[in-house]
Design an enzyme around this catalytic site. Sequence first.
Site, PDB file in Angstrom:
ATOM      1  NE  ARG A1053      -3.219   2.755   2.398  1.00 17.52           N
ATOM      2  CZ  ARG A1053      -3.502   3.545   3.421  1.00 17.52           C
ATOM      3  NH1 ARG A1053      -3.264   3.146   4.646  1.00 17.52           N
ATOM      4  NH2 ARG A1053      -4.027   4.741   3.224  1.00 17.52           N
ATOM      5  CG  HIS A1098      -1.434   9.067   3.117  1.00 23.94           C
ATOM      6  ND1 HIS A1098      -1.532   7.708   3.347  1.00 23.94           N
ATOM      7  CD2 HIS A1098      -1.137   9.614   4.331  1.00 23.94           C
ATOM      8  CE1 HIS A1098      -1.281   7.444   4.612  1.00 23.94           C
ATOM      9  NE2 HIS A1098      -1.043   8.597   5.246  1.00 23.94           N
ATOM     10  CD  GLU A1144      -5.077   7.850   9.365  1.00 18.10           C
ATOM     11  OE1 GLU A1144      -4.621   8.947   9.754  1.00 18.10           O
ATOM     12  OE2 GLU A1144      -4.635   6.761   9.750  1.00 18.10           O
ATOM     13  CG  ASN A1286      -5.391   3.711   8.231  1.00 18.05           C
ATOM     14  OD1 ASN A1286      -5.490   2.708   7.522  1.00 18.05           O
ATOM     15  ND2 ASN A1286      -4.938   4.877   7.774  1.00 18.05           N
ATOM     16  CE1 TYR A1288      -0.515   2.940  13.327  1.00 17.37           C
ATOM     17  CE2 TYR A1288      -2.545   3.955  12.529  1.00 17.37           C
ATOM     18  CZ  TYR A1288      -1.243   3.528  12.305  1.00 17.37           C
ATOM     19  OH  TYR A1288      -0.663   3.687  11.069  1.00 17.37           O
ATOM     20  CD  GLU A1353      -1.925   4.301   7.887  1.00 18.10           C
ATOM     21  OE1 GLU A1353      -1.698   4.707   9.049  1.00 18.10           O
ATOM     22  OE2 GLU A1353      -2.049   5.059   6.907  1.00 18.10           O
TER      23      GLU A1353
END
Length: 1493
Positions: A1053, A1098, A1144, A1286, A1288, A1353
Amino acid sequence: MHQLVEENGFKPGYNARGGRGTAPDYVGKFLYGQFPADFEWSAGTSAYQIEGAASEGRKGESVWDRFAAQLGNINGGGSPSMAADSYQRYKEDVQLLRHLGVTSYRFSIAWSRIFPKGRGSVNQEGVNYYKRLIAELRVWNIKPIVTLYHLDLPQALHDEGGWMNTSTIDAFIQYANECFWQFGNEVNMWITINDPALVSSQGSLSGYLSGGRSTADTFMRAHNLLIAHARVYQLYTDNYWDAQNTGRIGLALNADWHEPQDEFRPSDWEAAERAMEATVGWFASPVLRGDYSQSLKNMIADRSIAMGEARSMLPEFNQEEKDSLNGSVDFFAANIFTGKVCTNDDSLTGFACTQNANWTSSASAWLKVVPWATRKSLNWIKRQYGDINIYVTANGVSDAGQHPHDPTRVEYIRENINEVLKATVLDGVNVKGYTAWSLIDEFEWNSGYTEKFGLYSVNFTDPTRTRTPKESAVVYRDIIANNGFVPESSSTTKNVSDFLYGRFPDGFSWIAATSAYQVEGASNEGGRGQTIWDTFSRTPGKIANNDNGDISADAFHHVFDDVRILKALKVTHYRFSIAWSRIYPQGTGAAPNREGVAYYNELIDTLLASGIRPMVTLYHWDLPQAIQDRGGWMNRSTSESFVQYADKCFELFGDRVRSWITLNEPYVVSLLGHETGKFAPGIRSNGTKTYIVSHNLIIAHALAYRLYESKYRSSQHGQVGIALNSDWWYPKNRLDPADWNAAERALEFQLGWFANPIFVDGDYPDVMRDYIDMKGKDSSGNSRLPHFTSEEKQAIKGSADFLGLNHYTSSLAAHNTCGHDEKGYNCDMEVQQSFDSAWPSSAASWLKINPEGIRRIASHIHRKYNGIALYVTENGLPDSNGTIHDQHRIDYLRSYANELLKAIQLDGCNVNGYAIWSLMDNFEWSSGYTEKFGLLHVNFSDPARKRTPKESAFWYRKLIENNGFVRLPPSPESDDFLYGRFPNDFIWSAATAAYQVEGAWNQGGRGPSIWDNFTHIPGKIVNSDTGDVATDSYHMYPEDINLLRSLKVTHYRFSISWSRIMPNGHATYINHEGVQYYNSLINMLLQSHIVPMITLFHWDLPQAIQVENGGWPNKTTAILFEQYADFCFREFGDRVKFWITINEPWVVAFLGYGNGQNAPGISESGTMDYLAAHTLILAHAKAYRLYERKYKAAQKGQVSITLNCDFAVPKDPTNILDLEAVDRRLEFHLGWFAHPIYVDGDYPPVMKLQVAQKSKEQGLHQSRLPVFTDEEKRLIKGSYDFFGLNQYTCARVADTTAPADGTYYNDMDVAADSDPSWQGSGSSWLFVTPFAHRGMVNWIRRQYGDVPIYITENGVSDTTGTLEDDHRVNFYRGYINELMKAINVDHVNVKGYTAWSLLDNFEWSRGYTERFGMHYVNFSDPIARPRTPKKSAVFYRETILRNGFPRDPVPRPSIPFETEFLYGTFPERFAWSVATASYQVEGAWDEDGTFSV
């Protein structure tokens, strides 16, 4: 074989021959079913056995008086002089009959009480006694079945020869004539003689019964009895039949069954058949055919001669007698008790019969329990005498005890009546009625009081002769009530005490409830008029502590807060009431009160915006005082006023309200408001006003329903019902039919009062009408229960789409008769209410805890009201302190809700919803604030009326989330490692982004981006780092691809730099060097068998666009993005099949335009970030639709968006507000973008609601959150092929009320922090929380369905870039394992995983201080930027190779010399070499014309 030969085969049906006969249906099986509708149920007695009063009322002596007086004739020496004292207590006996529910009562008249000497002068006292008895029966609609002669011959006639003397026939005719004349107008069913065989044989032949003489003239007595019967029958038909309304006359014969002793012996069959002829046929043949049967004649003649007689002992009838006898019964009366087995012998009859020793015994030596004998006997009668009407006129069993539990009799009654049912339903026998013998224990002839047949026990040692019901009485009552046998599966007997795990039906409504006066407050605000409860509560002494509802919970001012709480509960509906006086302050008027309308509009709109449907009650007891001043509900005009009010509510709110309840608990309004006076308006009466009020309430409801039906339903598509309250009623004494009837009556007086008119026939229950009228009329001589007109009945019947049930408790009902001067509702229904001492109490004296009651009443409603849709509209428990820790309430709600689940799953009830009373502590009517029902504690001493969720609120939320009671399977927790593999087609990827790795910011024709501009502003980035060179992947991408190949990833990616393709952001100028770079990258990836996964944007917006139009807040940027995407699809789409439009957008919008932490550094949260997000969503949708329209068919690629979101957990896991804050934060974060794309094209309702409310609090006239047009919504909705995530870390959140300062985070009213136990990382915002990974994808599935999810991600940072990055290995191991749990355990549709990142890179505002890479990059080397694999790269490679975490990852065979050094030589001609690679050693990349990919 005998029968087979005789019948020449197997005939259908049941011929009832001796032995087995042709096999009938249901032999040995219980038959469920009902008798014909006109089947008659009776209980029987006889005069001598119960009346007593032997010397009272000028009664003459009977043969039994004389016989019983002789010492030794009666077992136990009992005297019949008082018996059961029914002469004095006949009214008690009639009440017993009434409670049994019988339609008839079979009793006998004492001949010597009418004619003391058997003939001559009539004893008027005796006549008057029977008239009183018959009149009392008629009061209760019980038909008398009168036996003229039941063994008690007047002694004077016996002294003259009794039935051997033909003069007794004349005396009997005189006696019968007197009875017909005196009683015939009220009696239409007569039995001349009971059991003439017993009178003829046992009474004289053996001296076994009364008479005490031995004689051989048995057959002559029988002969005379038959002639007496026939002449009485003729008397009745000649003189009384026409005048007395077609009465009927029968002769009651003993019809016990006779079986062959040996079913395989033909002679025993013949003996059994002769026995039936000699017992039943002896009398049946003459009265039905005019003479004894030929077989009986032959049998007696043969045996007479054999015994030395000159002629047959069986007398002959002359022709006149035959003619008189023939057809001298209108029905066959059969007394059936038992059975016998017979064989041949040399006796007079030629057979001997005994009882099978294996049959169950009773207290009577002659009576064995043989239920199947009843069916056989009935079939025999049909076979012998045709399709005559048959009445079972006596059937019962004796015991010797006096215990109320009589299991032998219970079983006997059930089984025998069931055999009657089989004969009726299966065999076609014309059985018309059944009489249980006997009503009460009585004097059992020569057995005295040692044998007891009664359904009711009589205490013969007590001068008052107390009657006590036995269990058999209740069983018989139930059989009568059901007119047969209802299958147990349709009753609420299954799983009575077991907890049932299971789910409620899909679409089940979960509701919390309040009412206007109890919660709104603001009694003098917003134009509201006064109500009867304002007046009542301000009257000293009416309310506990003189409390009132002036402020109450102040819900009028807490709409937004209360709806937020409802959303936190996850209810589907909120049941609230509209205050009539807030719409029409005076109750009526030309125009409604605008402020009141606005309040309810706000409430309804806020509910709908939160995904909660309103369930609106029009009237919850708070009648406008102005209407009360005009007579209130006593005045019929109030019904019309209510319809006007309802009409206006339907008009104003019906476009959004689909569930209406006209009236709440009209029972309470009627009874407590207008009978006891305990509730407003406080009127007291005695069974008059309460019925008028209920009448007007029912009419008001029906008129409102019909109005909606005719005027609004077709356009609004709503439903209208009514909420009725009812306890479940149990009999106080479960062995007393009177209490069973009282329980049923109480239910009809409480629930049926309103339900019967609406759901059955438009009128009150019959029992209610009967009992009220029986208790007396009103002062004008009219029924106190008003009558509906035919038109009103038509309007009322069926005037509800559902029934709302308010159920809290159960009650015990005992039959109770008030004194003559006592009047009122309770006296009308003749019920004394109480509670079972075993039921736990509550803070309310009227509420005892009995969960089973809700199941029983739901089942009752389902059966009684034809499966009407049922909503439990109130159920709850009060306490006195409002404690937060309310386990008692949880226990109550859990048990009641589970019983409701049983009603649905086990009993088939049509229950559609469940409402807890109440949402919050409130004003509890006459109890003020001393009783608290709420799921929320309300601090009534706090002017702000703060709400605090109780533990029960959390419990209710979990119940709703699970849609029931679910045993969740064990699931691996976050700290439990799961071994296993990912799906075979799972993709493994690593990721980077253009600005973070490419460098070459001003090379290759690239234009500047907003990040170039931002990083070059001093102070924006830590250490003033920039991405000018970054990892130099623009030049070193082949080495990056080698790293990818080494990792064994399937995908890579990366993002395209918009400004490298279009330096000024516009499609008017294309930079071909940039295009060539990406072509080279893509081609080399494909050559390496790595699939490109391309992100179009991005974060690195061309600076030119930001300068020209302000960047993403301007919708023009969406158009430019669409043009950019079009070029990329066209240029690269032949090889790229996996596109991500935007990475995002939350970060772009909030960090870029909200708090300014990221480029372009604009800090205008709450406005610019919302505008930027709005454009980003449109840009994505435009790009998606472009690909869909222009490229998808040919390129067959996928396009979607990648959204980032931290998972969230509640700070207090038991606080529903914190739980709701979790969802609210996730909706504000992820849902901000996901909801428009994956749901409906628009922002999450909670986000719209919150921003609108905060904007309102700021004084703005419209929300700061932009609005999509309908066209834009259609464009956005469904603009995805997968979900890019994404993910985390996690946040710990709590509900809060933030200031309305117009900022994004304060708009959401959520406070966030981290759990101190969570491990940190190199980033302040990133805590290691592997469980968040699994939680997040599960949340996505719940919210957005089974969309394919790609983790685009996931990674962790440090500040050192160490190669020994065990922390990162542990991070990946934990997060990837949680993802595998989501796939393999939770079945979430996760398709791939991407590690962030391939390389250490430029980490935005943190520069190079935070490193996420699996490969270390030496940023201090300005040219080479060397890459070195870290330990995490090795781990990730191994994970990919194993496709997960197999328990035995590398199974392999044993290898020789695996751990030993081997000495030896290689084969000859073995090649030895050294190696380099051109790119790695040559340099001079741009010399001599060399340029390659």
